[in-house]
Write a protein that holds these residues in place. Structure first.
Motif, PDB file in Angstrom:
ATOM      1  N   GLY A 159      28.819   4.472 -17.214  1.00 19.15           N
ATOM      2  CA  GLY A 159      28.686   5.916 -17.087  1.00 19.15           C
ATOM      3  C   GLY A 159      27.850   6.347 -15.895  1.00 19.15           C
ATOM      4  N   SER A 160      27.623   7.652 -15.829  1.00 22.41           N
ATOM      5  CA  SER A 160      26.890   8.255 -14.714  1.00 22.41           C
ATOM      6  C   SER A 160      25.751   9.119 -15.228  1.00 22.41           C
ATOM      7  CB  SER A 160      27.833   9.122 -13.876  1.00 22.41           C
ATOM      8  OG  SER A 160      28.906   8.363 -13.363  1.00 22.41           O
ATOM      9  N   LEU A 161      24.764   9.292 -14.373  1.00 25.97           N
ATOM     10  CA  LEU A 161      23.607  10.109 -14.721  1.00 25.97           C
ATOM     11  C   LEU A 161      22.996  10.609 -13.424  1.00 25.97           C
ATOM     12  CD1 LEU A 161      22.174  10.755 -17.474  1.00 25.97           C
ATOM     13  CD2 LEU A 161      20.537   8.967 -16.876  1.00 25.97           C
ATOM     14  N   THR A 162      22.494  11.832 -13.440  1.00 26.89           N
ATOM     15  CA  THR A 162      21.807  12.369 -12.266  1.00 26.89           C
ATOM     16  C   THR A 162      20.375  12.722 -12.626  1.00 26.89           C
ATOM     17  OG1 THR A 162      23.836  13.249 -11.292  1.00 26.89           O
ATOM     18  CG2 THR A 162      21.769  14.205 -10.549  1.00 26.89           C
ATOM     19  N   LEU A 163      19.444  12.203 -11.860  1.00 21.61           N
ATOM     20  CA  LEU A 163      18.036  12.523 -12.010  1.00 21.61           C
ATOM     21  C   LEU A 163      17.644  13.552 -10.963  1.00 21.61           C
ATOM     22  CD1 LEU A 163      16.541   8.924 -12.410  1.00 21.61           C
ATOM     23  CD2 LEU A 163      17.442  10.435 -14.180  1.00 21.61           C
ATOM     24  N   ALA A 170      21.486  -0.888  -5.698  1.00 17.15           N
ATOM     25  CA  ALA A 170      21.885   0.511  -5.801  1.00 17.15           C
ATOM     26  C   ALA A 170      22.978   0.903  -4.817  1.00 17.15           C
ATOM     27  CB  ALA A 170      20.669   1.400  -5.574  1.00 17.15           C
ATOM     28  N   LYS A 171      23.140   0.129  -3.789  1.00 10.44           N
ATOM     29  CA  LYS A 171      24.069   0.489  -2.728  1.00 10.44           C
ATOM     30  C   LYS A 171      25.495   0.595  -3.262  1.00 10.44           C
ATOM     31  CE  LYS A 171      22.557  -1.111   1.066  1.00 10.44           C
ATOM     32  NZ  LYS A 171      22.197  -1.962   2.224  1.00 10.44           N
ATOM     33  N   GLY A 172      26.135   1.703  -2.930  1.00  7.05           N
ATOM     34  CA  GLY A 172      27.502   1.918  -3.373  1.00  7.05           C
ATOM     35  C   GLY A 172      27.631   2.560  -4.742  1.00  7.05           C
ATOM     36  N   ARG A 173      26.530   2.597  -5.494  1.00  5.09           N
ATOM     37  CA  ARG A 173      26.566   3.203  -6.831  1.00  5.09           C
ATOM     38  C   ARG A 173      25.661   4.424  -6.947  1.00  5.09           C
ATOM     39  NH1 ARG A 173      24.716   0.420 -11.221  1.00  5.09           N
ATOM     40  NH2 ARG A 173      23.092  -0.613  -9.981  1.00  5.09           N
ATOM     41  N   PHE A 174      24.560   4.428  -6.200  1.00  2.00           N
ATOM     42  CA  PHE A 174      23.580   5.514  -6.284  1.00  2.00           C
ATOM     43  C   PHE A 174      23.591   6.311  -4.987  1.00  2.00           C
ATOM     44  CE2 PHE A 174      20.428   3.135  -9.320  1.00  2.00           C
ATOM     45  CZ  PHE A 174      21.458   2.944 -10.223  1.00  2.00           C
ATOM     46  N   THR A 175      23.298   7.610  -5.113  1.00  6.05           N
ATOM     47  CA  THR A 175      23.174   8.467  -3.949  1.00  6.05           C
ATOM     48  C   THR A 175      21.910   9.297  -4.066  1.00  6.05           C
ATOM     49  OG1 THR A 175      25.585   8.629  -3.711  1.00  6.05           O
ATOM     50  CG2 THR A 175      24.252  10.262  -2.564  1.00  6.05           C
ATOM     51  N   GLY A 188      16.107  14.569 -16.305  1.00  2.85           N
ATOM     52  CA  GLY A 188      17.466  14.044 -16.354  1.00  2.85           C
ATOM     53  C   GLY A 188      17.632  12.661 -16.923  1.00  2.85           C
ATOM     54  N   GLY A 189      16.551  12.007 -17.325  1.00  5.50           N
ATOM     55  CA  GLY A 189      16.701  10.694 -17.925  1.00  5.50           C
ATOM     56  C   GLY A 189      17.333  10.778 -19.305  1.00  5.50           C
ATOM     57  N   GLY A 190      17.651   9.614 -19.863  1.00  6.72           N
ATOM     58  CA  GLY A 190      18.236   9.581 -21.196  1.00  6.72           C
ATOM     59  C   GLY A 190      19.059   8.333 -21.390  1.00  6.72           C
ATOM     60  N   TRP A 191      19.901   8.377 -22.407  1.00  6.60           N
ATOM     61  CA  TRP A 191      20.771   7.243 -22.714  1.00  6.60           C
ATOM     62  C   TRP A 191      22.141   7.498 -22.115  1.00  6.60           C
ATOM     63  CZ3 TRP A 191      25.439   7.004 -25.246  1.00  6.60           C
ATOM     64  CH2 TRP A 191      25.911   5.699 -25.515  1.00  6.60           C
ATOM     65  N   VAL A 192      22.723   6.439 -21.571  1.00  8.94           N
ATOM     66  CA  VAL A 192      24.070   6.547 -21.029  1.00  8.94           C
ATOM     67  C   VAL A 192      24.809   5.260 -21.335  1.00  8.94           C
ATOM     68  CG1 VAL A 192      23.352   5.744 -18.738  1.00  8.94           C
ATOM     69  CG2 VAL A 192      25.430   7.096 -18.970  1.00  8.94           C
ATOM     70  N   GLN A 193      26.075   5.396 -21.572  1.00  6.77           N
ATOM     71  CA  GLN A 193      26.900   4.235 -21.888  1.00  6.77           C
ATOM     72  C   GLN A 193      27.170   3.411 -20.627  1.00  6.77           C
ATOM     73  OE1 GLN A 193      30.441   5.383 -23.986  1.00  6.77           O
ATOM     74  NE2 GLN A 193      30.495   3.460 -25.127  1.00  6.77           N
ATOM     75  N   LEU A 204      14.378  16.674  -5.323  1.00  4.59           N
ATOM     76  CA  LEU A 204      14.972  15.398  -4.956  1.00  4.59           C
ATOM     77  C   LEU A 204      15.944  15.001  -6.051  1.00  4.59           C
ATOM     78  CD1 LEU A 204      14.699  12.843  -3.020  1.00  4.59           C
ATOM     79  CD2 LEU A 204      13.132  11.959  -4.769  1.00  4.59           C
ATOM     80  N   TYR A 205      17.059  14.387  -5.661  1.00  6.57           N
ATOM     81  CA  TYR A 205      18.084  13.991  -6.618  1.00  6.57           C
ATOM     82  C   TYR A 205      18.406  12.511  -6.496  1.00  6.57           C
ATOM     83  CZ  TYR A 205      18.904  19.032  -6.593  1.00  6.57           C
ATOM     84  OH  TYR A 205      18.750  20.386  -6.657  1.00  6.57           O
ATOM     85  N   LEU A 206      18.866  11.943  -7.609  1.00  8.58           N
ATOM     86  CA  LEU A 206      19.440  10.600  -7.580  1.00  8.58           C
ATOM     87  C   LEU A 206      20.671  10.622  -8.477  1.00  8.58           C
ATOM     88  CD1 LEU A 206      19.088   7.680  -6.530  1.00  8.58           C
ATOM     89  CD2 LEU A 206      18.026   7.146  -8.744  1.00  8.58           C
ATOM     90  N   GLN A 207      21.825  10.522  -7.839  1.00 11.73           N
ATOM     91  CA  GLN A 207      23.075  10.438  -8.582  1.00 11.73           C
ATOM     92  C   GLN A 207      23.378   8.962  -8.795  1.00 11.73           C
ATOM     93  OE1 GLN A 207      24.970  13.085  -5.445  1.00 11.73           O
ATOM     94  NE2 GLN A 207      26.117  13.714  -7.260  1.00 11.73           N
ATOM     95  N   MET A 208      23.559   8.588 -10.048  1.00 15.91           N
ATOM     96  CA  MET A 208      23.798   7.198 -10.403  1.00 15.91           C
ATOM     97  C   MET A 208      25.155   7.076 -11.092  1.00 15.91           C
ATOM     98  SD  MET A 208      20.020   6.119 -11.799  1.00 15.91           S
ATOM     99  CE  MET A 208      20.047   7.268 -13.174  1.00 15.91           C
ATOM    100  N   SER A 209      25.933   6.106 -10.660  1.00 19.90           N
ATOM    101  CA  SER A 209      27.237   5.891 -11.285  1.00 19.90           C
ATOM    102  C   SER A 209      27.421   4.397 -11.559  1.00 19.90           C
ATOM    103  CB  SER A 209      28.357   6.414 -10.386  1.00 19.90           C
ATOM    104  OG  SER A 209      28.373   5.705  -9.160  1.00 19.90           O
TER     105      SER A 209
END
Length: 124
Positions: free
Chosen positions: A16-20, A64-69, A8-13, A79-84
């Motif tokens: 933006g959001s990304l989920t690993l 990460a608090k408040g932005r990642f889950t 799930g890695g990559g480039w994001v603006q 295992l997941y990591l939702q990043m916003s």
């Protein structure tokens, strides 16, 4: 032992959001305390988020608090990591990590098994 593979890695603006995701294909199968760590160029590896063996407890770095889950699906051994609201400071190689303890491991040095890492690049 755990064999961890990140996706799930990559480039994001910026903004933006990304989920690993991370899959444990190790044998024999067991449930580990798990976490996500990251390492930026020239910096030490740092814990981003951790989750207890059965998901009841989570811990986040201040950045990460408040932005990642962080979450997990033990039936799928994933295992997941939702990043916003990503910003350039989040650019790093992100690693999935596991430790054979019951509970939560809230420091990067406490992990025993590591994935190969996945690059996350945030830019405008």
């Amino acid at each position: 032992q755990a064999q961890l593979t990140e996706f799930g890695g990559g480039w994001v603006q910026t903004g933006g959001s990304l989920t690993l995701s991370c899959v444990d294909s190790g044998r024999p199968s067991r449930t580990y305390a798990m976490g996500w760590c990251r390492q930026a160029p020239g910096k030490e590896r740092e814990l981003v988020a951790a989750i207890s063996t059965f998901g009841g407890i989570t811990h986040y770095a201040k950045s990460a608090k408040g932005r990642f889950t962080i979450s997990r699906d033990n039936a799928r051994k994933t295992l997941y990591l939702q990043m916003s609201r990503l910003n350039e400071a989040d650019t790093a190689v992100y690693y999935c990590a596991a430790s054979p303890v019951d509970g939560i491991v809230d420091v990067a040095t406490g992990y025993v098994f590591w994935g190969q890492g996945t690059q996350v690049t945030v830019s405008s």
